[in-house]
Design an enzyme around this catalytic site. Structure first.
Site, short mmCIF file in Angstrom:
data_model
loop_
_atom_site.label_atom_id
_atom_site.label_comp_id
_atom_site.label_asym_id
_atom_site.label_seq_id
_atom_site.Cartn_x
_atom_site.Cartn_y
_atom_site.Cartn_z
N HIS A 1 10.77 22.15 -15.45
CA HIS A 1 9.94 23.19 -16.08
C HIS A 1 10.81 24.37 -16.48
O HIS A 1 11.87 24.60 -15.91
CB HIS A 1 8.82 23.66 -15.14
CG HIS A 1 9.29 24.10 -13.80
ND1 HIS A 1 9.59 23.21 -12.79
CD2 HIS A 1 9.53 25.32 -13.29
CE1 HIS A 1 9.99 23.88 -11.71
NE2 HIS A 1 9.96 25.16 -11.99
N HIS B 1 10.55 28.50 -17.06
CA HIS B 1 9.77 29.73 -16.91
C HIS B 1 9.96 30.59 -18.16
O HIS B 1 11.09 30.77 -18.62
CB HIS B 1 10.29 30.57 -15.73
CG HIS B 1 10.17 29.91 -14.40
ND1 HIS B 1 9.19 30.23 -13.50
CD2 HIS B 1 10.94 28.96 -13.80
CE1 HIS B 1 9.35 29.51 -12.39
NE2 HIS B 1 10.41 28.73 -12.55
P1 AMP Z 1 10.61 26.87 -9.42
O1 AMP Z 1 10.92 27.75 -8.24
O2 AMP Z 1 11.52 27.09 -10.58
O3 AMP Z 1 10.50 25.41 -9.01
O4 AMP Z 1 9.19 27.35 -9.92
C1 AMP Z 1 7.99 26.84 -9.51
C2 AMP Z 1 6.91 27.75 -10.05
O5 AMP Z 1 5.70 27.06 -10.08
C3 AMP Z 1 6.69 29.02 -9.22
O6 AMP Z 1 6.85 30.16 -10.06
C4 AMP Z 1 5.25 28.87 -8.73
O7 AMP Z 1 4.57 30.10 -8.70
C5 AMP Z 1 4.67 27.93 -9.75
N1 AMP Z 1 3.58 27.08 -9.29
C6 AMP Z 1 3.57 26.28 -8.19
N2 AMP Z 1 2.41 25.59 -8.13
C7 AMP Z 1 1.68 25.96 -9.22
C8 AMP Z 1 0.41 25.58 -9.74
N3 AMP Z 1 -0.38 24.71 -9.10
N4 AMP Z 1 -0.01 26.15 -10.88
C9 AMP Z 1 0.77 27.04 -11.54
N5 AMP Z 1 1.99 27.43 -11.12
C10 AMP Z 1 2.44 26.90 -9.97
#
Ligand code: AMP
Ligand code: ZN
Length: 137
Positions: free
Chosen positions: A100, A102
């Protein structure tokens, strides 16, 4: 799709999400724990754990989509800028092992989000790094 992957389920619409954009390959959703107002995530619909796994045909669409989203955010949310952040591996801060990106809108007076203490490039180590990495390309 990977059975136990929450982002697979979100990207493919099995779990509802605040969707900003969707096409054949991607869904862009609002992050549930936003760093700033409008913090979004680009999710491919197919499962790839991280950038190393991502197929070229998908990878080549990511940056144009990030630009499209960023430009829309500047207009819609009034943020003068935005950060793209993309974590690969636990040590790099990746908490969800589904690739993903951001997109983090940035506003005037906001605190630092992506920051590090600059070190100094060691002259001797420099050559070793260059040689080691070039050998793997
Ligand atoms: P990372 O640390 O780069 O793996 O980012 C994961 C991101 O996913 C974090 O910013 C979380 O807040 C976000 N996240 C986790 N679960 C969900 C969800 N169910 N819906 C939307 N965002 C999520
Ligand atoms: Zn997945």
């Amino acid at each position: 799709m990977k059975e136990d992957c929450i982002f697979c389920k979100i990207a493919n619409g099995e779990i509802p999400s605040a969707t900003l954009y969707e096409d054949h390959d991607f869904r862009v959703i609002l992050d549930l724990g936003p760093a700033t107002r409008g913090h979004a995530l680009i999710l491919p619909k197919e499962h790839y754990a991280d950038l190393c796994e991502l197929e070229d045909s998908t990878a080549e669409k990511v940056l144009p989509l990030a630009r499209k989203m960023g430009k829309a955010m500047i207009k819609a949310l009034g943020c003068p800028g935005f950060n793209l952040v993309q974590n690969n591996g636990e040590e790099a801060g990746q908490t969800v092992r589904h690739f993903h990106v951001h997109i983090i809108p940035r506003y005037q007076g906001g605190s630092k989000i992506v920051a590090w203490e600059p070190g100094r490039l060691d002259e001797a180590d420099k050559e070793k790094i260059v040689e080691a990495v070039r050998a793997e390309l």
